[in-house]
Motif scaffolding. Structure first.
Motif, short mmCIF file in Angstrom:
data_model
loop_
_atom_site.label_atom_id
_atom_site.label_comp_id
_atom_site.label_asym_id
_atom_site.label_seq_id
_atom_site.Cartn_x
_atom_site.Cartn_y
_atom_site.Cartn_z
N SER A 194 38.48 52.71 56.97
CA SER A 194 38.41 51.25 57.16
C SER A 194 38.62 50.55 55.82
O SER A 194 37.88 50.81 54.88
CB SER A 194 37.04 50.85 57.71
N THR A 195 39.61 49.68 55.75
CA THR A 195 39.86 49.00 54.47
C THR A 195 39.63 47.50 54.53
O THR A 195 39.64 46.85 53.50
CB THR A 195 41.30 49.28 53.98
N ALA A 196 39.42 46.94 55.71
CA ALA A 196 39.12 45.50 55.82
C ALA A 196 37.67 45.27 55.43
O ALA A 196 36.78 46.03 55.83
CB ALA A 196 39.37 45.02 57.24
N THR A 197 37.43 44.24 54.64
CA THR A 197 36.07 43.93 54.21
C THR A 197 35.64 42.56 54.73
O THR A 197 36.47 41.67 54.91
CB THR A 197 35.95 43.94 52.68
N VAL A 198 34.33 42.43 54.94
CA VAL A 198 33.73 41.15 55.31
C VAL A 198 32.48 40.96 54.46
O VAL A 198 31.86 41.94 54.03
CB VAL A 198 33.38 41.05 56.81
N THR A 199 32.12 39.72 54.24
CA THR A 199 30.99 39.43 53.35
C THR A 199 29.83 38.75 54.06
O THR A 199 28.99 38.12 53.42
CB THR A 199 31.47 38.54 52.18
N THR A 200 29.75 38.89 55.36
CA THR A 200 28.70 38.21 56.11
C THR A 200 27.30 38.72 55.77
O THR A 200 26.32 38.03 56.04
CB THR A 200 28.94 38.34 57.63
N GLY A 201 27.20 39.91 55.19
CA GLY A 201 25.90 40.45 54.84
C GLY A 201 25.43 40.12 53.44
O GLY A 201 24.39 40.61 52.99
N PHE A 202 26.18 39.29 52.72
CA PHE A 202 25.81 38.94 51.35
C PHE A 202 24.46 38.24 51.29
O PHE A 202 24.11 37.44 52.15
CB PHE A 202 26.85 37.98 50.74
N THR A 203 23.72 38.52 50.22
CA THR A 203 22.52 37.76 49.91
C THR A 203 22.94 36.40 49.36
O THR A 203 24.12 36.18 49.05
CB THR A 203 21.68 38.48 48.83
N GLU A 204 21.99 35.53 49.19
CA GLU A 204 22.28 34.20 48.64
C GLU A 204 22.88 34.33 47.24
O GLU A 204 23.86 33.66 46.91
CB GLU A 204 21.00 33.34 48.62
N LEU A 205 22.34 35.21 46.42
CA LEU A 205 22.86 35.41 45.06
C LEU A 205 24.29 35.95 45.12
O LEU A 205 25.15 35.50 44.37
CB LEU A 205 21.96 36.36 44.28
N GLU A 206 24.56 36.89 46.00
CA GLU A 206 25.91 37.43 46.12
C GLU A 206 26.89 36.37 46.59
O GLU A 206 28.03 36.32 46.11
CB GLU A 206 25.91 38.63 47.08
N ARG A 207 26.47 35.51 47.50
CA ARG A 207 27.36 34.42 47.95
C ARG A 207 27.74 33.50 46.79
O ARG A 207 28.83 32.95 46.75
CB ARG A 207 26.70 33.60 49.07
N ARG A 208 26.83 33.35 45.82
CA ARG A 208 27.09 32.48 44.66
C ARG A 208 27.89 33.17 43.57
O ARG A 208 28.47 32.48 42.72
CB ARG A 208 25.77 31.99 44.04
N THR A 209 27.92 34.51 43.55
CA THR A 209 28.47 35.19 42.37
C THR A 209 29.52 36.25 42.64
O THR A 209 30.06 36.83 41.69
CB THR A 209 27.32 35.86 41.57
N ASP A 233 25.99 31.08 35.61
CA ASP A 233 26.07 29.96 34.66
C ASP A 233 27.34 29.95 33.83
O ASP A 233 27.57 29.04 33.05
CB ASP A 233 24.85 29.96 33.74
N ASP A 234 28.18 30.98 33.98
CA ASP A 234 29.41 31.08 33.19
C ASP A 234 30.48 31.83 34.00
O ASP A 234 30.70 33.02 33.79
CB ASP A 234 29.12 31.82 31.88
N PRO A 235 31.15 31.15 34.93
CA PRO A 235 32.13 31.82 35.79
C PRO A 235 33.26 32.52 35.04
O PRO A 235 33.89 33.41 35.60
CB PRO A 235 32.67 30.68 36.66
N ALA A 236 33.51 32.16 33.79
CA ALA A 236 34.54 32.84 33.01
C ALA A 236 34.09 34.24 32.60
O ALA A 236 34.90 35.09 32.25
CB ALA A 236 34.90 32.02 31.78
N ASN A 237 32.78 34.50 32.64
CA ASN A 237 32.22 35.81 32.32
C ASN A 237 32.21 36.61 33.63
O ASN A 237 31.25 36.58 34.39
CB ASN A 237 30.81 35.65 31.76
N ASP A 238 33.32 37.31 33.88
CA ASP A 238 33.48 38.00 35.16
C ASP A 238 33.78 39.47 34.97
O ASP A 238 34.11 39.91 33.87
CB ASP A 238 34.56 37.32 36.00
#
Length: 163
Positions: A100-115, A30-35
């Protein structure tokens, strides 16, 4: 999990061959500036061990599976508001190493995809001079001590962080 239950969490202090640490960047929905920046990890599921949870969460959040999991470095209790609820967590921080230093985010939960907006490898010096919020709040000093002295003989219990 009941609302008043403390969530068991495994987190990973993932170091690459250059001793850089991988942190994820996230924000309050609810507040993307709070990171802030934080270590990969999450809740223990079912009957899995803390170590199993650490490896699973790392794979889900970063795609990195080629990992040498080390000892538990630190333990801490924390409580904070996030996504409209109060979280109380008993966190264990595992040391891990990877090439391994390359990262992928395909395993994110719905909340992680949003935040979660990304990942970055940090040197100890970069972390020590950073002006961004990082959790746990003493991570820069803890990492420097880890790199200088090696893992502690027994896990260090960190001061609770309650927001």
């Amino acid at each position: 999990m009941a609302a008043d239950e403390v969530r068991k969490v495994s987190r990973v202090i993932l170091l690459d061959p250059r001793d850089r640490i991988l942190l994820l960047h996230g924000f309050e929905p609810d507040d993307p500036a709070n990171d802030w920046w934080f270590t990969p990890g999450g809740g223990v599921e079912g009957e899995e061990t803390r170590a199993e949870a650490a490896l699973r969460e790392l794979a889900e959040e970063t795609g990195i599976t080629d990992v040498e999991l080390g000892p538990v470095l630190w333990q801490r209790y924390c409580a904070f508001p996030f996504d409209g609820r109060r979280w109380e967590q008993d966190e264990w921080y595992f040391l891990a190493r990877t090439t391994s230093t390359a990262t992928v985010t395909t395993g994110f939960t719905e909340l992680e995809r949003r935040t979660v907006t990304g990942a970055r490898w940090w040197t100890s010096e970069e972390l020590l001079s950073a002006h961004e919020t990082v959790y746990p709040t003493r991570l820069a000093g803890l990492l420097r001590t880890l790199l200088d002295d090696g893992p502690p003989g027994v896990p260090v219990v960190l001061a609770p962080e309650i927001v």
